[in-house]
Design an enzyme around this catalytic site. Sequence first.
Site, short mmCIF file in Angstrom:
data_model
loop_
_atom_site.label_atom_id
_atom_site.label_comp_id
_atom_site.label_asym_id
_atom_site.label_seq_id
_atom_site.Cartn_x
_atom_site.Cartn_y
_atom_site.Cartn_z
N LYS A 24 -9.77 4.55 -2.97
CA LYS A 24 -10.83 4.59 -3.99
C LYS A 24 -12.17 4.68 -3.27
CE LYS A 24 -13.11 1.50 -4.53
NZ LYS A 24 -13.98 0.34 -4.43
N ASP A 142 -11.63 -3.93 -9.03
CA ASP A 142 -11.24 -2.53 -8.87
C ASP A 142 -9.91 -2.20 -9.53
OD1 ASP A 142 -13.47 -1.69 -7.46
OD2 ASP A 142 -12.60 -2.12 -5.50
#
Length: 291
Positions: A24, A142
């Site tokens: 990510k 996240d």
Amino acid sequence: MPTPETEVSPEIAPEFAAEFAPAKINLALHVTGRRANGYHMLDSLVVFCGIGDRLRAEKAPGLSLRLTGPFADQVPEGADNLVLRAARATAQTAAITLEKHLPPASGIGGGSADAAATIRLLRRMTGATGPDADTILALGADLPVCLAGRPARMRGIGERLDPVPPLPPAHLLLVNPRITLPTPAVFRALARRDNPPMPATLPDWPDAAALARWLTAQRNDLEAPALAIAPGIGAVLDRLSACPDALLVRMSGSGATCFALFGQPAPAQAAAQAIGAEHRDWWVAAGPVLR
């Protein structure tokens, strides 16, 4: 690229499943405030890269985790392992193998990506629908965006995800100087926590150059405090800035991984080879932005 899973009947659920856990990348990360409970408010443009960990799972009467890959020895094996926590949150059992290619605690969501991949795996294998949104967020800020697995504007403490305009073809070169940088320490070093957000409306980006130009007016508010804690990040940023055809250079997340954005794969791969040869003690990888 991970895709949303549909419910699977246990009668036809597979005995074995595999899942990719992509890195990510925060192309921009604005820290816009802090709640009374201490959680920071964010406004971030998040994308995923075709570099990541791999997970496999087989049906089993109990829950277990085997670690392989180049960073296996840096992953905790106990009950606090994020993969095991995610698996327990689904209330399912399986024999899970994590092939760890992303450096831990490096600002590219490796642990969260692994946990999200675990949830997708177990949903597909068992037909489970859990865990709920609150439980997912409790695993980490996240987790929601990694579970969705698509480019997004991430706001709040990570729970608010909005779609973004279609991304143009682009490629990322990721470099980590093998510095482990705990996220809480970086947030504690922030000089200001009420920074401006990104513009209310995100523009269309016809190509990678347009995306990079827009990003130059955005920020990663964690880059300065991370540099103060780990000055070695500056050497990575300087080296990436010297790469031919690099459109943008920035740190991702809370660091210490930094990235260079390219419009084409060849210069990204060439830069990866050159930097890897120069700095054999750095972790270096290049891959496409997943769209």
